[in-house]
Design a protein around this motif. Structure first.
Motif, mmCIF file in Angstrom:
data_model
loop_
_atom_site.group_PDB
_atom_site.id
_atom_site.type_symbol
_atom_site.label_atom_id
_atom_site.label_comp_id
_atom_site.label_asym_id
_atom_site.label_seq_id
_atom_site.Cartn_x
_atom_site.Cartn_y
_atom_site.Cartn_z
ATOM 1 N N ILE A 32 0.846 -1.207 0.000
ATOM 2 C CA ILE A 32 0.000 0.000 0.000
ATOM 3 C C ILE A 32 0.874 1.246 0.000
ATOM 4 C CG2 ILE A 32 -1.583 1.345 1.443
ATOM 5 C CD1 ILE A 32 -2.853 -1.327 2.300
ATOM 6 N N LEU A 33 1.908 1.255 0.831
ATOM 7 C CA LEU A 33 2.818 2.409 0.862
ATOM 8 C C LEU A 33 3.514 2.587 -0.482
ATOM 9 C CD1 LEU A 33 4.521 2.037 4.370
ATOM 10 C CD2 LEU A 33 2.651 3.561 3.727
ATOM 11 N N SER A 34 3.967 1.482 -1.065
ATOM 12 C CA SER A 34 4.705 1.553 -2.327
ATOM 13 C C SER A 34 3.825 2.030 -3.470
ATOM 14 C CB SER A 34 5.307 0.186 -2.668
ATOM 15 O OG SER A 34 6.265 -0.197 -1.700
ATOM 16 N N ALA A 35 2.512 1.829 -3.342
ATOM 17 C CA ALA A 35 1.597 2.322 -4.367
ATOM 18 C C ALA A 35 1.476 3.838 -4.327
ATOM 19 C CB ALA A 35 0.220 1.685 -4.186
ATOM 20 N N GLU A 36 1.827 4.428 -3.178
ATOM 21 C CA GLU A 36 1.750 5.885 -3.026
ATOM 22 C C GLU A 36 3.065 6.582 -3.375
ATOM 23 O OE1 GLU A 36 -0.884 7.483 -2.506
ATOM 24 O OE2 GLU A 36 -2.303 6.022 -1.659
ATOM 25 N N THR A 37 4.188 5.906 -3.125
ATOM 26 C CA THR A 37 5.502 6.507 -3.366
ATOM 27 C C THR A 37 6.557 5.415 -3.469
ATOM 28 O OG1 THR A 37 7.266 7.865 -2.388
ATOM 29 C CG2 THR A 37 5.724 6.826 -0.862
ATOM 30 N N PRO A 38 7.537 5.595 -4.349
ATOM 31 C CA PRO A 38 8.621 4.599 -4.415
ATOM 32 C C PRO A 38 9.588 4.720 -3.244
ATOM 33 C CG PRO A 38 9.044 6.383 -5.958
ATOM 34 C CD PRO A 38 7.667 6.613 -5.405
ATOM 35 N N ARG A 39 9.501 5.820 -2.496
ATOM 36 C CA ARG A 39 10.402 6.030 -1.364
ATOM 37 C C ARG A 39 9.785 5.458 -0.094
ATOM 38 N NH1 ARG A 39 15.613 7.654 -2.837
ATOM 39 N NH2 ARG A 39 15.429 8.844 -4.774
ATOM 40 N N VAL A 40 10.011 4.179 0.119
ATOM 41 C CA VAL A 40 9.498 3.475 1.294
ATOM 42 C C VAL A 40 10.672 2.757 1.944
ATOM 43 C CG1 VAL A 40 7.947 1.692 2.164
ATOM 44 C CG2 VAL A 40 7.219 3.174 0.276
ATOM 45 N N GLU A 41 10.943 3.079 3.188
ATOM 46 C CA GLU A 41 12.072 2.487 3.910
ATOM 47 C C GLU A 41 11.537 1.727 5.114
ATOM 48 O OE1 GLU A 41 15.985 4.053 6.327
ATOM 49 O OE2 GLU A 41 15.319 5.201 4.565
ATOM 50 N N GLU A 86 14.850 4.387 -1.546
ATOM 51 C CA GLU A 86 13.866 3.835 -2.467
ATOM 52 C C GLU A 86 13.773 2.337 -2.270
ATOM 53 O OE1 GLU A 86 12.620 4.073 -7.199
ATOM 54 O OE2 GLU A 86 14.318 5.196 -6.405
ATOM 55 N N ARG A 87 12.576 1.841 -2.144
ATOM 56 C CA ARG A 87 12.363 0.412 -1.889
ATOM 57 C C ARG A 87 12.690 -0.394 -3.136
ATOM 58 N NH1 ARG A 87 7.055 -2.971 -0.760
ATOM 59 N NH2 ARG A 87 7.799 -4.430 0.810
ATOM 60 N N ALA A 88 13.517 -1.419 -2.957
ATOM 61 C CA ALA A 88 13.908 -2.260 -4.079
ATOM 62 C C ALA A 88 12.710 -3.067 -4.574
ATOM 63 C CB ALA A 88 15.026 -3.208 -3.670
ATOM 64 N N LYS A 89 12.573 -3.163 -5.899
ATOM 65 C CA LYS A 89 11.528 -3.999 -6.470
ATOM 66 C C LYS A 89 11.964 -5.458 -6.380
ATOM 67 C CE LYS A 89 10.155 -0.405 -9.734
ATOM 68 N NZ LYS A 89 10.009 -0.037 -11.155
ATOM 69 N N PRO A 90 11.009 -6.387 -6.257
ATOM 70 C CA PRO A 90 11.367 -7.796 -6.093
ATOM 71 C C PRO A 90 12.318 -8.304 -7.165
ATOM 72 C CG PRO A 90 9.031 -7.479 -5.692
ATOM 73 C CD PRO A 90 9.552 -6.159 -6.183
ATOM 74 N N GLU A 91 12.086 -7.876 -8.426
ATOM 75 C CA GLU A 91 12.943 -8.382 -9.481
ATOM 76 C C GLU A 91 14.341 -7.791 -9.425
ATOM 77 O OE1 GLU A 91 10.366 -5.017 -11.201
ATOM 78 O OE2 GLU A 91 10.159 -6.754 -9.862
ATOM 79 N N GLU A 92 14.520 -6.729 -8.619
ATOM 80 C CA GLU A 92 15.828 -6.109 -8.496
ATOM 81 C C GLU A 92 16.578 -6.595 -7.256
ATOM 82 O OE1 GLU A 92 14.798 -2.020 -8.376
ATOM 83 O OE2 GLU A 92 14.551 -1.822 -10.537
ATOM 84 N N ALA A 93 15.957 -7.496 -6.501
ATOM 85 C CA ALA A 93 16.580 -7.973 -5.272
ATOM 86 C C ALA A 93 17.901 -8.663 -5.569
ATOM 87 C CB ALA A 93 15.642 -8.946 -4.561
#
Length: 421
Positions: A101-110, A247-254
């Motif tokens: 839900i947070l990531s849907a609002e902003t890519p900056r989620v820590e 910025e929260r890493a996307k799963p495919e970028e893990a």
């Protein structure tokens, strides 16, 4: 501060929020067990085996029960409470949905723990919408999942964190740009993260009781007493900290698999810290094997009592997923990162570099330690057997002495799951 009276004002500057899920573990238990709703629920270790409380529902908190309290004491305060050891798989599932839900609002989620995360909703950066409206929408969407959250909103992480604790549950506390000093000044110094009982006592000896006093204190005197952390505390107390939300890493970028735990009491001895590293390494090894991954770089992460974080890493001679190989290397990374007696709040161990490209090899000493007694293959087979037993009979089916040592000693902080299954 009531956010409604300022809706018409434009937000000027950074807008950083801290979302904290309310009594998270207990709330999930009440969600999954409707018959427990409205009743005192305690998630934690056994009162008969020196366990501690991980989370208490708000109904249990009315009896004085709180996290990190000895379970025996909690049972005396609230004898009719419903007790459960918890279900971390379920907690991670709900946490992942909230972080989505947070990531849907902003890519900056820590994400800082399983139930807390900073997020950046600075106007004009990712949206032109009011940060307040975004926070309200986050709370509404989280509530649909069956749990609730409290949010603090300010211009930096320190303000956001303090604000998030002001009104629980389901609170939204907003500190508008330019009001930080007035908000922080009257609060006790212990309100600020990183100021524990020992630091509070030393500040009191300097005549510093509230954050306003700390903000005006002499940087020279603070550094003389607390080292480089002293002046930093004053900057934070004044509301002048500059924060960046990663910025929260996307799963495919893990690119790594890790595990970390926050302990209910700080670790201060070398024996404790080394045992914790091996304990966490075993968890990381299991996750690697579950995903069929081997990595060539080990990373050690420590968070101290003042919340300062330090990490260091070393390349391995060859890719591995065996904690008997990378665990001892992680232990040796302590040298230069930690001094005996320094309180450690969190320990993390990660493995990365899954590409197979490795640089400088370890020396003979490292190789010898990793293949202790010449039984490296036996260790690998033991790890696989342990995995199979735990998969069939549960995580507690097989435990080493180091694992038993830390049973019921964590605060409930699970792997952050940025890049894990």
């Amino acid at each position: 501060m009531d956010e409604h009276s300022h809706d018409i004002l434009e937000w000027d500057g950074p807008a950083i929020g801290l979302m904290d899920l309310d009594a998270f573990f207990a709330s999930v238990e009440q969600l999954d067990h409707p018959e427990w709703r409205g009743l005192p629920v305690i998630v934690g270790g056994s009162a008969d085996h020196r366990g501690v409380v991980s989370t208490a529902s708000y109904e249990a908190r009315r009896y004085g029960v709180h996290s990190a309290m000895p379970s025996a004491q909690a049972r005396r305060l609230c004898p009719n409470a419903i007790w459960t050891h918890g279900n971390f798989t379920r907690y991670r599932e709900v946490s992942a949905a909230v972080m989505g839900i947070l990531s849907a609002e902003t890519p900056r989620v820590e994400q800082v723990s399983i139930d807390e995360a900073f997020f950046d909703v600075t106007p004009g950066r990712f949206s032109r919408e009011s940060p307040l409206e975004i926070c309200r929408r986050i709370q509404a969407r989280v509530s649909v999942l069956g749990v609730s959250c409290s949010i603090g909103l300010g211009i930096n992480k320190t303000v956001a964190k303090i604000a998030s604790d002001r009104d629980k549950p389901r609170g939204l506390t907003v500190v508008f740009p330019g009001t930080e000093e007035a908000f922080l000044a009257p609060l006790p110094v212990s309100t600020m993260s990183g100021v524990g009982p020992a630091t509070e006592k030393r500040l009191a000896a300097m005549g510093i009781q509230v954050l306003g006093d700390l903000a005006k204190a002499s940087p020279v005197k603070l550094e003389r007493t607390f080292g480089v952390m002293g002046p930093r505390m004053a900057v934070r107390a004044a509301g002048l900290e500059r924060s960046v939300v990663a910025e929260r890493a996307k799963p495919e970028e893990a690119k790594s698999v890790s595990n970390e735990r926050t302990f209910d009491h700080d670790l201060t001895t070398g024996d404790e810290v080394r045992a914790a590293i091996l304990h966490i390494s075993s968890m990381t090894g299991r996750r690697l094997r579950r995903r069929g991954l081997t990595g060539g770089t080990v990373t050690l992460k420590l968070r101290y009592a003042d919340l300062h974080v330090r990490t260091t890493q070393r390349q391995l001679s060859s890719p591995t997923n065996d904690e008997h190989v990378f665990g001892p290397v992680a232990v040796r990374l302590l040298e230069g990162l930690w001094q005996e007696g320094t309180p450690v709040r969190l320990v993390g161990v990660g493995i990365s570099d899954f590409s197979g490209a490795h640089g400088q090899q370890m020396g003979l000493f490292d190789e010898a330690a990793a293949e202790e007694d010449g039984h490296a293959h036996d260790h690998a087979a033991l790890s696989q057997l342990t995995d199979a037993l735990r998969d069939r009979f549960g995580d507690d089916a097989v435990s080493y002495g180091r694992d038993l040592r830390f049973k019921d000693r964590t605060t409930g902080t699970a792997p952050m799951g940025k890049n894990d299954d």
